[in-house]
Design a protein around this motif. Structure first.
Motif, PDB file in Angstrom:
ATOM      1  N   PHE A   1      93.356  25.799  92.187  1.00  0.00           N
ATOM      2  CA  PHE A   1      92.324  26.093  93.180  1.00  0.00           C
ATOM      3  C   PHE A   1      91.482  24.854  93.497  1.00  0.00           C
ATOM      4  O   PHE A   1      91.043  24.669  94.635  1.00  0.00           O
ATOM      5  N   LEU A   2      91.273  24.002  92.509  1.00  0.00           N
ATOM      6  CA  LEU A   2      90.555  22.749  92.769  1.00  0.00           C
ATOM      7  C   LEU A   2      91.363  21.839  93.699  1.00  0.00           C
ATOM      8  O   LEU A   2      90.808  21.146  94.550  1.00  0.00           O
ATOM      9  N   LYS A   3      92.682  21.844  93.532  1.00  0.00           N
ATOM     10  CA  LYS A   3      93.525  21.051  94.427  1.00  0.00           C
ATOM     11  C   LYS A   3      93.481  21.618  95.847  1.00  0.00           C
ATOM     12  O   LYS A   3      93.533  20.864  96.832  1.00  0.00           O
ATOM     13  N   MET A   4      93.368  22.946  95.961  1.00  0.00           N
ATOM     14  CA  MET A   4      93.200  23.565  97.278  1.00  0.00           C
ATOM     15  C   MET A   4      91.935  23.033  97.963  1.00  0.00           C
ATOM     16  O   MET A   4      91.927  22.757  99.165  1.00  0.00           O
ATOM     17  N   VAL A   5      90.853  22.899  97.162  1.00  0.00           N
ATOM     18  CA  VAL A   5      89.604  22.354  97.700  1.00  0.00           C
ATOM     19  C   VAL A   5      89.845  20.942  98.222  1.00  0.00           C
ATOM     20  O   VAL A   5      89.397  20.572  99.322  1.00  0.00           O
TER      21      VAL A   5
ATOM     22  N   MET B   1      75.424  14.045  95.276  1.00  0.00           N
ATOM     23  CA  MET B   1      75.486  15.392  95.851  1.00  0.00           C
ATOM     24  C   MET B   1      75.661  15.394  97.362  1.00  0.00           C
ATOM     25  O   MET B   1      75.664  16.460  97.986  1.00  0.00           O
ATOM     26  N   GLY B   2      75.813  14.221  97.978  1.00  0.00           N
ATOM     27  CA  GLY B   2      75.920  14.123  99.431  1.00  0.00           C
ATOM     28  C   GLY B   2      76.970  15.035 100.057  1.00  0.00           C
ATOM     29  O   GLY B   2      76.669  15.783 100.996  1.00  0.00           O
ATOM     30  N   PRO B   3      78.230  14.998  99.588  1.00  0.00           N
ATOM     31  CA  PRO B   3      79.253  15.871 100.198  1.00  0.00           C
ATOM     32  C   PRO B   3      78.896  17.351 100.133  1.00  0.00           C
ATOM     33  O   PRO B   3      79.085  18.081 101.102  1.00  0.00           O
ATOM     34  N   ALA B   4      78.380  17.819  98.983  1.00  0.00           N
ATOM     35  CA  ALA B   4      78.025  19.239  98.840  1.00  0.00           C
ATOM     36  C   ALA B   4      76.864  19.611  99.753  1.00  0.00           C
ATOM     37  O   ALA B   4      76.849  20.679 100.360  1.00  0.00           O
TER      38      ALA B   4
ATOM     39  N   VAL C   1      82.933  22.645  96.247  1.00  0.00           N
ATOM     40  CA  VAL C   1      82.559  21.249  96.474  1.00  0.00           C
ATOM     41  C   VAL C   1      81.402  20.854  95.565  1.00  0.00           C
ATOM     42  O   VAL C   1      81.358  19.739  95.026  1.00  0.00           O
ATOM     43  N   THR C   2      80.451  21.770  95.362  1.00  0.00           N
ATOM     44  CA  THR C   2      79.319  21.517  94.461  1.00  0.00           C
ATOM     45  C   THR C   2      79.824  21.213  93.051  1.00  0.00           C
ATOM     46  O   THR C   2      79.355  20.281  92.385  1.00  0.00           O
ATOM     47  N   MET C   3      80.805  21.993  92.613  1.00  0.00           N
ATOM     48  CA  MET C   3      81.358  21.794  91.270  1.00  0.00           C
ATOM     49  C   MET C   3      82.029  20.429  91.163  1.00  0.00           C
ATOM     50  O   MET C   3      81.873  19.728  90.154  1.00  0.00           O
ATOM     51  N   GLU C   4      82.770  20.030  92.201  1.00  0.00           N
ATOM     52  CA  GLU C   4      83.428  18.716  92.196  1.00  0.00           C
ATOM     53  C   GLU C   4      82.398  17.585  92.112  1.00  0.00           C
ATOM     54  O   GLU C   4      82.545  16.643  91.344  1.00  0.00           O
ATOM     55  N   CYS C   5      81.337  17.680  92.926  1.00  0.00           N
ATOM     56  CA  CYS C   5      80.303  16.625  92.954  1.00  0.00           C
ATOM     57  C   CYS C   5      79.589  16.505  91.615  1.00  0.00           C
ATOM     58  O   CYS C   5      79.358  15.404  91.098  1.00  0.00           O
ATOM     59  N   VAL C   6      79.217  17.640  91.048  1.00  0.00           N
ATOM     60  CA  VAL C   6      78.474  17.660  89.788  1.00  0.00           C
ATOM     61  C   VAL C   6      79.323  17.094  88.653  1.00  0.00           C
ATOM     62  O   VAL C   6      78.840  16.326  87.824  1.00  0.00           O
ATOM     63  N   GLU C   7      80.597  17.460  88.631  1.00  0.00           N
ATOM     64  CA  GLU C   7      81.473  17.015  87.540  1.00  0.00           C
ATOM     65  C   GLU C   7      81.882  15.552  87.705  1.00  0.00           C
ATOM     66  O   GLU C   7      81.787  14.757  86.758  1.00  0.00           O
ATOM     67  N   GLN C   8      82.332  15.176  88.907  1.00  0.00           N
ATOM     68  CA  GLN C   8      82.884  13.826  89.095  1.00  0.00           C
ATOM     69  C   GLN C   8      81.797  12.770  89.292  1.00  0.00           C
ATOM     70  O   GLN C   8      81.932  11.648  88.818  1.00  0.00           O
ATOM     71  N   ASN C   9      80.730  13.089  90.023  1.00  0.00           N
ATOM     72  CA  ASN C   9      79.724  12.081  90.369  1.00  0.00           C
ATOM     73  C   ASN C   9      78.510  12.061  89.448  1.00  0.00           C
ATOM     74  O   ASN C   9      77.905  11.016  89.242  1.00  0.00           O
ATOM     75  N   LEU C  10      78.128  13.233  88.913  1.00  0.00           N
ATOM     76  CA  LEU C  10      76.975  13.277  88.000  1.00  0.00           C
ATOM     77  C   LEU C  10      77.399  13.258  86.530  1.00  0.00           C
ATOM     78  O   LEU C  10      76.568  13.036  85.658  1.00  0.00           O
ATOM     79  N   GLY C  11      78.671  13.520  86.275  1.00  0.00           N
ATOM     80  CA  GLY C  11      79.168  13.463  84.900  1.00  0.00           C
ATOM     81  C   GLY C  11      78.849  14.682  84.062  1.00  0.00           C
ATOM     82  O   GLY C  11      78.807  14.603  82.827  1.00  0.00           O
ATOM     83  N   VAL C  12      78.640  15.830  84.709  1.00  0.00           N
ATOM     84  CA  VAL C  12      78.376  17.070  83.968  1.00  0.00           C
ATOM     85  C   VAL C  12      79.693  17.599  83.412  1.00  0.00           C
ATOM     86  O   VAL C  12      80.706  17.638  84.115  1.00  0.00           O
ATOM     87  N   ASP C  13      79.664  17.993  82.156  1.00  0.00           N
ATOM     88  CA  ASP C  13      80.860  18.537  81.516  1.00  0.00           C
ATOM     89  C   ASP C  13      81.290  19.828  82.221  1.00  0.00           C
ATOM     90  O   ASP C  13      80.470  20.642  82.613  1.00  0.00           O
ATOM     91  N   LYS C  14      82.612  19.995  82.361  1.00  0.00           N
ATOM     92  CA  LYS C  14      83.145  21.159  83.064  1.00  0.00           C
ATOM     93  C   LYS C  14      82.738  22.469  82.403  1.00  0.00           C
ATOM     94  O   LYS C  14      82.600  23.509  83.069  1.00  0.00           O
ATOM     95  N   LYS C  15      82.522  22.445  81.089  1.00  0.00           N
ATOM     96  CA  LYS C  15      82.096  23.660  80.380  1.00  0.00           C
ATOM     97  C   LYS C  15      80.756  24.161  80.908  1.00  0.00           C
ATOM     98  O   LYS C  15      80.513  25.366  80.983  1.00  0.00           O
ATOM     99  N   VAL C  16      79.883  23.224  81.254  1.00  0.00           N
ATOM    100  CA  VAL C  16      78.557  23.591  81.755  1.00  0.00           C
ATOM    101  C   VAL C  16      78.619  23.971  83.233  1.00  0.00           C
ATOM    102  O   VAL C  16      78.112  25.020  83.640  1.00  0.00           O
ATOM    103  N   SER C  17      79.266  23.133  84.036  1.00  0.00           N
ATOM    104  CA  SER C  17      79.291  23.377  85.484  1.00  0.00           C
ATOM    105  C   SER C  17      79.996  24.684  85.832  1.00  0.00           C
ATOM    106  O   SER C  17      79.571  25.423  86.727  1.00  0.00           O
ATOM    107  N   SER C  18      81.081  24.994  85.124  1.00  0.00           N
ATOM    108  CA  SER C  18      81.840  26.212  85.425  1.00  0.00           C
ATOM    109  C   SER C  18      81.089  27.471  85.004  1.00  0.00           C
ATOM    110  O   SER C  18      81.421  28.575  85.439  1.00  0.00           O
TER     111      SER C  18
END
Length: 481
Positions: free
Chosen positions: A236-240, A316-319, A335-352
């Motif tokens: 689903f992330l690849k779909m995004v 967070m610009g794209p989101a 998109v918010t999840m992608e920005c937070v994880e890839q650009n802010l460095g938040v662990d996926k356990k927290v963001s999800s």
């Protein structure tokens, strides 16, 4: 163009969409724009919603199950809900402060306000409501003839179909038990919940329940399920990724359609609509911008010192640009999840875990707008709400914002509930219809920014934040990476 960051491409698409809509209105091409361009905007929203529901489901299941320790889950959940509640109350308080200081409703022509007041008293008498401040214009002989005229007009206004539909929805919500929202969270048929975007809380409940249960079964039994969940989530992330490559074009179509529907073939209609509601719009806009650029950065700086002011907005610009163009927190969630994880460095356990909950219950922009709208409409009708009545607005707006769906203009339905709570005419929502779509775009940016702020704070508190400040942050949605 290929070297441009995604959010700049989206902004260019938005700008061109607005220019095209205004040009087509002046040339009489609005029907062409609505029939042949706007549908691509609808396709974009549908694609994002298609991805959002299963992404929420599998992200929460994976996030909860991967935490590993049920105690950590309880601690994180408690902190998340508490901070979301605090930011919501802050947003409402800011809105009430601005609208009480500036008093935009009192800047309207006095004769119009007197007519509005008479209309309100006629409605209050017909519904059996007590007039709020004890003043009664209907008993004043000088207003008798005008009251007769307004009475006839009011009868026809109440027949407006779009308002009636929203009234019916709100009345259904009010004729049930106070605990009905709690009942509604627990689905009786999970597959029915999956087929309805308005039942996101039920999907979150199931995902939390499923993920928690995975924590209490032996590892050899839970691991295959977790592997499957993580694999589906990656799909689903690849779909995004794929959908976002075409986002600038889709956003062009979306904005062109929205503006064309407002303007029709008469560009003057848009100008006249915005003249009458300019003060209201300005107050809401100032409040929303203060939340985005002042309140959230201050809150973030208090808890997370390593993320710079500009660094957060770059990440967070794209989101934020997508939230502005779609007006939907749910559609923007992937998109918010992608920005937070890839650009802010938040662990996926927290963001999800934190972000899907935030997209459903954290509606700071919506709650601020509802507070301003209620007081503005009261001022327009020469009604001075007491401190007690305004506190009722705070409580009701907080609860209503939690119940608002993460879709465009859902706050309008909940605004009816807030108006009813202080004995004001819910039909007044028709007054702010014309500018709601534009303000909804800014409200959604506030909601998404708030979600990201809280998510970053939670991640830092759990030692799951790995932010690296670079001049050129990793570009989100790069298919080649």
């Amino acid at each position: 163009m290929k070297k441009l960051a995604l959010h700049w491409k989206i902004l260019i698409g938005m700008t061109l969409g607005i220019i095209w809509a205004l040009l087509s209105s002046s040339l009489g091409w609005s029907a062409f724009t609505i029939n042949w361009i706007d549908p691509f905007g609808t396709i974009f929203i549908n694609l994002l919603k298609l991805i959002a529901v299963p992404l929420v489901l599998f992200s929460i299941i994976g996030g909860v199950a991967n935490i590993g320790d049920p105690k950590s889950l309880g601690r994180m959940g408690g902190k998340t809900l508490f901070i979301y509640l605090i930011t919501t109350v802050m947003a409402i308080s800011l809105g009430l402060l601005l609208v009480n200081v500036v008093k935009p409703g009192k800047l309207i022509d006095e004769q119009s306000r007197i007519d509005n007041r008479i209309s309100y008293e006629i409605w209050a008498a017909s519904e059996g409501h007590e007039v709020k401040d004890g003043i009664n214009y209907l008993k004043d002989p000088q207003f008798f003839e005008r009251a007769q005229e307004i009475s006839e007009l009011t009868k026809s206004e109440l027949k407006e179909a779009s308002v009636s539909d929203k009234l019916e929805k709100a009345n259904k919500q009010q004729s049930v038990s106070p605990l009905q929202p709690l009942v509604d969270i627990v689905p009786e048929n999970f597959f029915a919940s999956l087929s309805n975007n308005g039942l996101m809380l039920q999907i979150i409940f199931f995902a939390l329940f499923f993920g928690i249960c995975l924590l209490f079964i032996p590892n050899e039994k839970s691991q295959p399920v977790l592997t499957l969940v993580d694999g589906i989530n990656e799909v689903f992330l690849k779909m995004v990724d794929l959908v976002m490559q075409a986002a600038p074009f889709f956003v062009f179509a979306l904005l062109a359609g929205v503006v064309s529907k407002m303007a029709g073939d008469d560009i003057g209609k848009v100008i006249e609509i915005f003249k009458g509601l300019s003060w209201y719009s300005l107050i809401v806009l100032v409040g929303l911008l203060l939340m985005i650029f002042v309140v959230y950065p201050i809150i973030l700086k208090l808890f997370v010192k390593k993320i710079p002011y500009l660094g957060f907005f770059k990440a967070m610009g794209p989101a934020q640009t997508l939230a502005f163009s779609t007006s939907s927190s749910a559609a923007t969630l992937p998109v918010t999840m992608e920005c937070v994880e890839q650009n802010l460095g938040v662990d996926k356990k927290v963001s999800s875990f934190v972000l899907p909950i935030g997209a459903t219950v954290n509606m700071d922009g919506t709650s601020l707008y509802q507070a301003v709208a209620v007081i503005f409409l009261a001022q327009m009708h020469m009604i001075d709400l007491t401190i007690g009545q305004q506190l009722t607005v705070v409580v009701t707006t907080t609860l209503a914002s939690i119940g608002s769906a993460a879709v465009p203009s859902a706050g309008l339905v909940m605004l009816i509930v807030v108006l009813n709570s202080v004995g004001l005419n819910p039909v007044w929502i028709a007054i702010i219809f014309p500018v709601d779509r534009i303000l909804d775009m800014f409200r959604t940016v506030v909601n998404v920014t708030g979600d990201a702020t809280v998510c970053t704070i939670i991640a830092d508190g759990e030692n799951m934040l790995d932010y690296h400040d670079t001049k050129n942050p990793t570009e989100t949605f790069d298919l080649d990476s």
